[in-house]
Scaffold this active site. Structure first.
Site, PDB file in Angstrom:
ATOM      1  N   SER A 142      60.014 -30.094 -11.551  1.00  0.00           N
ATOM      2  CA  SER A 142      58.601 -30.051 -11.146  1.00  0.00           C
ATOM      3  C   SER A 142      58.556 -30.489  -9.700  1.00  0.00           C
ATOM      4  O   SER A 142      59.483 -31.163  -9.217  1.00  0.00           O
ATOM      5  CB  SER A 142      57.807 -31.050 -11.999  1.00  0.00           C
ATOM      6  N   TYR A 155      56.563 -39.382 -16.131  1.00  0.00           N
ATOM      7  CA  TYR A 155      56.918 -37.998 -15.806  1.00  0.00           C
ATOM      8  C   TYR A 155      57.637 -37.929 -14.459  1.00  0.00           C
ATOM      9  O   TYR A 155      58.689 -37.299 -14.320  1.00  0.00           O
ATOM     10  CB  TYR A 155      55.634 -37.174 -15.787  1.00  0.00           C
TER      11      TYR A 155
HETATM   12  P1  NAD Z   1      54.296 -26.165 -22.627  1.00  0.00           P
HETATM   13  O1  NAD Z   1      53.563 -27.312 -23.229  1.00  0.00           O
HETATM   14  O2  NAD Z   1      53.671 -24.822 -22.632  1.00  0.00           O
HETATM   15  O3  NAD Z   1      55.743 -26.039 -23.275  1.00  0.00           O
HETATM   16  C1  NAD Z   1      56.514 -27.164 -23.578  1.00  0.00           C
HETATM   17  C2  NAD Z   1      57.574 -26.759 -24.580  1.00  0.00           C
HETATM   18  O4  NAD Z   1      58.351 -27.936 -24.909  1.00  0.00           O
HETATM   19  C3  NAD Z   1      56.994 -26.240 -25.902  1.00  0.00           C
HETATM   20  O5  NAD Z   1      57.779 -25.161 -26.381  1.00  0.00           O
HETATM   21  C4  NAD Z   1      57.131 -27.444 -26.832  1.00  0.00           C
HETATM   22  O6  NAD Z   1      57.228 -27.081 -28.209  1.00  0.00           O
HETATM   23  C5  NAD Z   1      58.441 -28.026 -26.321  1.00  0.00           C
HETATM   24  N1  NAD Z   1      58.632 -29.416 -26.747  1.00  0.00           N
HETATM   25  C6  NAD Z   1      57.843 -30.484 -26.519  1.00  0.00           C
HETATM   26  N2  NAD Z   1      58.346 -31.563 -27.144  1.00  0.00           N
HETATM   27  C7  NAD Z   1      59.482 -31.173 -27.773  1.00  0.00           C
HETATM   28  C8  NAD Z   1      60.449 -31.808 -28.587  1.00  0.00           C
HETATM   29  N3  NAD Z   1      60.342 -33.111 -28.904  1.00  0.00           N
HETATM   30  N4  NAD Z   1      61.474 -31.092 -29.064  1.00  0.00           N
HETATM   31  C9  NAD Z   1      61.588 -29.766 -28.790  1.00  0.00           C
HETATM   32  N5  NAD Z   1      60.705 -29.098 -28.006  1.00  0.00           N
HETATM   33  C10 NAD Z   1      59.673 -29.804 -27.518  1.00  0.00           C
HETATM   34  O7  NAD Z   1      54.618 -26.644 -21.142  1.00  0.00           O
HETATM   35  P2  NAD Z   1      55.088 -25.869 -19.828  1.00  0.00           P
HETATM   36  O8  NAD Z   1      54.021 -26.058 -18.822  1.00  0.00           O
HETATM   37  O9  NAD Z   1      55.567 -24.496 -20.128  1.00  0.00           O
HETATM   38  O10 NAD Z   1      56.302 -26.806 -19.380  1.00  0.00           O
HETATM   39  C11 NAD Z   1      57.654 -26.413 -19.416  1.00  0.00           C
HETATM   40  C12 NAD Z   1      58.436 -27.274 -18.435  1.00  0.00           C
HETATM   41  O11 NAD Z   1      57.980 -27.014 -17.110  1.00  0.00           O
HETATM   42  C13 NAD Z   1      58.267 -28.774 -18.663  1.00  0.00           C
HETATM   43  O12 NAD Z   1      59.480 -29.434 -18.439  1.00  0.00           O
HETATM   44  C14 NAD Z   1      57.255 -29.164 -17.608  1.00  0.00           C
HETATM   45  O13 NAD Z   1      57.364 -30.527 -17.250  1.00  0.00           O
HETATM   46  C15 NAD Z   1      57.663 -28.233 -16.488  1.00  0.00           C
HETATM   47  N6  NAD Z   1      56.629 -28.001 -15.474  1.00  0.00           N
HETATM   48  C16 NAD Z   1      55.420 -27.473 -15.825  1.00  0.00           C
HETATM   49  C17 NAD Z   1      54.463 -27.257 -14.839  1.00  0.00           C
HETATM   50  C18 NAD Z   1      53.115 -26.668 -15.134  1.00  0.00           C
HETATM   51  O14 NAD Z   1      52.258 -26.710 -14.240  1.00  0.00           O
HETATM   52  N7  NAD Z   1      52.868 -26.116 -16.313  1.00  0.00           N
HETATM   53  C19 NAD Z   1      54.757 -27.585 -13.512  1.00  0.00           C
HETATM   54  C20 NAD Z   1      55.997 -28.122 -13.203  1.00  0.00           C
HETATM   55  C21 NAD Z   1      56.929 -28.320 -14.195  1.00  0.00           C
END
Ligand code: NAD
Length: 260
Positions: A142, A155
């Site tokens: 991120s 985080y």
């Molecule tokens: P999301 O909530 O859509 O997806 C998260 C995924 O992680 C889901 O499939 C969920 O089931 C899984 N998960 C959560 N806890 C779990 C566990 N205990 N065991 C197995 N799976 C688990 O979120 P996203 O936005 O797609 O995020 C994906 C990654 O990208 C994350 O690491 C997040 O920090 C990072 N990220 C997201 C953003 C954003 O703006 N959305 C920005 C920067 C980084």
């Protein structure tokens, strides 16, 4: 491009992980999905992805807070596909509170899912990559792996830690055909962010469009969300042979956020 390669994408039942899984499957890789969710909905996603791409797509329900389940996830992927050539440590959760009010259990859960599970997955998958002398490890970090924001101590700490793990692994395997990189997106509109929009709208008593512009995207100079497809395309590029010299990096895809 990725025919005969196999990939594991953690947290790929939703959001960015699902987008990356789709891009890898479209490029010909066999893909192991993982994540939480309702079993029937996950099975629908798995089947649709397999039918749309013609790739072998499977699912494992490992809970990443449990090191034994992370090891089982790697072992199951190796048993299904003969190896984990591409490991995408993508799963993540968020919790927002001042550090002196931050619940210890939330701190632990974020470290477990973001940082510790990534270590356990790399620890288990790397021996096979070394044997085959090929691998791609991509850690979904991120912009918060590079800069901080208030109220996101767990985080920000976990994501900074994951950048450190990325660099260390890259150096350890630098003389092999294995690379390890971090992708550092700004805000991408996924269920994780929808939750934050909802919470901020309530906290500030603002309509959603103002929360998006004035709160969520305040740090993102382009003032628009990054698309899941853009992050997936970068991940796919890192898997290719033309990216073989890109290793140990933390690549921002953040609309200029970290240029400030
Ligand atoms: P999301 O909530 O859509 O997806 C998260 C995924 O992680 C889901 O499939 C969920 O089931 C899984 N998960 C959560 N806890 C779990 C566990 N205990 N065991 C197995 N799976 C688990 O979120 P996203 O936005 O797609 O995020 C994906 C990654 O990208 C994350 O690491 C997040 O920090 C990072 N990220 C997201 C953003 C954003 O703006 N959305 C920005 C920067 C980084």
């Amino acid at each position: 491009m990725l025919k005969n390669k196999s990939a594991l994408v953690t947290g790929s039942t939703s959001g960015i992980g699902l987008g990356i899984a789709r891009a890898l499957a479209q490029a010909g890789a066999k893909v192991m999905l993982n994540g939480l969710g309702e079993p029937a909905a996950i099975e629908r996603t798995r089947r649709e992805l397999a039918e749309a791409t013609g790739s072998d797509v499977r699912f494992h329900s490992a809970d990443l807070t449990r090191p034994d389940e992370v090891a089982a996830l790697i072992a199951a992927t190796e048993a299904a596909f003969g190896g984990v050539d591409i490991l995408v440590n993508n799963a993540g959760i968020q919790f927002v509170a001042p550090v002196d009010e931050f619940p210890a259990a939330k701190w632990d859960a974020i470290q477990d899912i973001v940082l510790n599970a990534s270590f356990h997955a790399i620890h288990a998958a790397l021996p096979g990559m070394k044997r085959r002398n090929w691998g791609r490890i991509i850690n979904l970090v991120s912009a918060h792996g590079l800069v901080a924001s208030p109220f996101k101590s767990a985080y920000v700490a976990a994501k900074h830690g994951l950048v450190g793990l990325t660099k260390t692994v890259a150096l350890e395997v630098a003389e092999t055909n294995i690379t390890c990189n971090a992708i550092c997106p700004g805000y991408v509109r996924t269920p994780l962010i929808e939750g934050q929009i909802e919470a901020q709208a309530k906290a500030h008593n603002l309509p959603h469009d103002r929360v998006i512009r004035e709160v969520i995207l305040a740090a993102q100079p382009t003032k628009r969300f990054i698309e899941i497809d853009e992050v997936a395309a970068l991940a796919l590029f890192l898997c290719g042979e033309q990216a073989r010299s890109i290793t140990g990096t933390a690549l921002p895809i953040d609309g200029g956020w970290t240029a400030r």
